[in-house]
Design a protein around this motif. Structure first.
Motif, PDB file in Angstrom:
ATOM      1  N   MET A 133       0.845  -1.196   0.000  1.00 57.90           N
ATOM      2  CA  MET A 133       0.000   0.000   0.000  1.00 57.90           C
ATOM      3  C   MET A 133       0.880   1.244   0.000  1.00 57.90           C
ATOM      4  N   GLN A 137      -9.464  -6.604  -9.118  1.00 55.48           N
ATOM      5  CA  GLN A 137      -9.113  -7.944  -8.708  1.00 55.48           C
ATOM      6  C   GLN A 137      -8.097  -8.443  -9.731  1.00 55.48           C
ATOM      7  N   SER A 178      -6.542 -14.674  -3.709  1.00 52.38           N
ATOM      8  CA  SER A 178      -7.198 -13.711  -2.805  1.00 52.38           C
ATOM      9  C   SER A 178      -6.765 -12.279  -3.092  1.00 52.38           C
ATOM     10  N   SER A 179      -6.971 -11.863  -4.336  1.00 51.82           N
ATOM     11  CA  SER A 179      -6.471 -10.549  -4.728  1.00 51.82           C
ATOM     12  C   SER A 179      -7.526  -9.476  -4.548  1.00 51.82           C
ATOM     13  N   ARG A 180      -7.083  -8.309  -4.173  1.00 46.71           N
ATOM     14  CA  ARG A 180      -7.946  -7.130  -4.239  1.00 46.71           C
ATOM     15  C   ARG A 180      -7.058  -5.897  -4.313  1.00 46.71           C
ATOM     16  N   ALA A 181      -7.498  -4.950  -5.090  1.00 43.34           N
ATOM     17  CA  ALA A 181      -6.710  -3.731  -5.254  1.00 43.34           C
ATOM     18  C   ALA A 181      -7.644  -2.536  -5.340  1.00 43.34           C
ATOM     19  N   HIS A 195      -3.616   0.516  -3.277  1.00 44.77           N
ATOM     20  CA  HIS A 195      -3.646  -0.559  -2.297  1.00 44.77           C
ATOM     21  C   HIS A 195      -3.754  -1.850  -3.086  1.00 44.77           C
ATOM     22  N   PHE A 196      -2.773  -2.723  -2.938  1.00 45.41           N
ATOM     23  CA  PHE A 196      -2.768  -3.952  -3.719  1.00 45.41           C
ATOM     24  C   PHE A 196      -2.475  -5.122  -2.800  1.00 45.41           C
ATOM     25  N   HIS A 197      -3.443  -5.996  -2.696  1.00 43.61           N
ATOM     26  CA  HIS A 197      -3.291  -7.167  -1.838  1.00 43.61           C
ATOM     27  C   HIS A 197      -3.317  -8.402  -2.731  1.00 43.61           C
ATOM     28  N   HIS A 198      -2.270  -9.221  -2.669  1.00 51.67           N
ATOM     29  CA  HIS A 198      -2.199 -10.396  -3.528  1.00 51.67           C
ATOM     30  C   HIS A 198      -1.485 -11.482  -2.741  1.00 51.67           C
ATOM     31  N   GLU A 199      -2.240 -12.519  -2.340  1.00 53.78           N
ATOM     32  CA  GLU A 199      -1.669 -13.463  -1.372  1.00 53.78           C
ATOM     33  C   GLU A 199      -0.695 -14.472  -1.945  1.00 53.78           C
TER      34      GLU A 199
END
Ligand SMILES: [Zn+2]
Length: 263
Positions: free
Chosen positions: A1, A50, A83-86, A105-109
């Protein structure tokens, strides 16, 4: 982030800035972002995304019931439980209107292989990806075939179309998409508002950077038309002028009459 401040470009809307940032994220991470929703905020715009390979982003598509419909050729894109979200937002400072704040904000597991056409060597996709902003498929084919003689121009073309969608595709409806793209390129083109007959869709634009310099020197113009150049079966007309034995396009017109006749 993270977030950063840039000089505000009055010609780039917040929504457009967000879209450009998503392309940069794709370039930097290899993960292509798929839009989930858009929201106009008080001082700007934010889009949620996503990863396009996220298992949960797979859309259930109903097979077409149209007689003779051919199922769309799907590239076997690998899916992952990543489990991605941005979220990307662009907003103007209330105190200093000359500055834009970009937040990502980028979330990528789970790490996985990045998005690309699985039938192509990764290197080919990379070449297309690196050059798609300033090269047409015609320029890319010799470049790629020098290294990969087995790759056909059709393969390069379809990969270019798919990979470059982020740059030019603005809407599912081709005419709507073209309108939005032309609006974005208003420094170079001028959309001509024309009177359109009922049931006919039309979009005309003039290439300002060509009509300007050629100007009044043009004594003769020719009309050229092509068909079957786009998925919507729109006819494309072009007004050409000749200067020093070279043809220059002055303006284009997309017209839907061909579909009207077909139906
Ligand atoms: Zn992913």
């Amino acid at each position: 982030m993270g977030s950063y401040v840039i000089e505000k470009d009055p010609l780039v809307s917040d929504k457009e800035r967000v879209r450009m940032t998503a392309v940069e994220v794709w370039n930097a991470t290899g993960y292509r972002l798929l839009v989930r929703d858009n929201k106009k905020t008080k001082s700007g715009h934010r889009t949620r995304y996503q990863c396009c390979q996220d298992e949960t982003s797979r859309k259930k598509s109903k097979p077409s019931t149209r007689p003779g419909a051919v199922p769309r050729d799907r590239v076997g894109m690998d899916r992952f439980d990543c489990s991605s979200r941005a979220t990307i937002s662009s907003r103007t400072f209330t105190r200093d209107q000359t500055k834009t704040l970009i937040s990502i904000h980028f979330h990528h597991e789970k790490h996985h292989i990045p998005y690309y056409d699985v039938s192509m060597p990764q290197r080919v996709t990379d070449i297309i990806h690196e050059n798609m902003g300033h090269c047409t498929p015609n320029n890319l084919v010799p470049l790629i075939q020098a290294e990969f003689p087995n790759i056909t121009s059709a393969q390069v073309y379809s990969a270019w179309i798919k990979l470059s969608e982020e740059l030019w595709k603005h809407a599912e409806n081709p005419l709507e998409s073209a309108k939005q793209l032309l609006e974005e390129l208003r420094d170079e083109v001028e959309v001509v508002h024309t009177k359109v007959a009922d049931g006919v869709e039309q979009l005309c634009w003039v290439l300002k950077k060509i009509t300007g310099p050629l100007g009044k020197g043009v004594v003769e113009v020719a009309l050229d038309a092509t068909y079957r150049t786009n998925s919507a079966h729109l006819e494309l007309y072009c007004v050409m002028a000749e200067d020093d034995n070279t043809g220059f396009p002055l303006s284009y017109c997309l017209l839907s009459t061909a579909t009207s006749i077909e139906q």
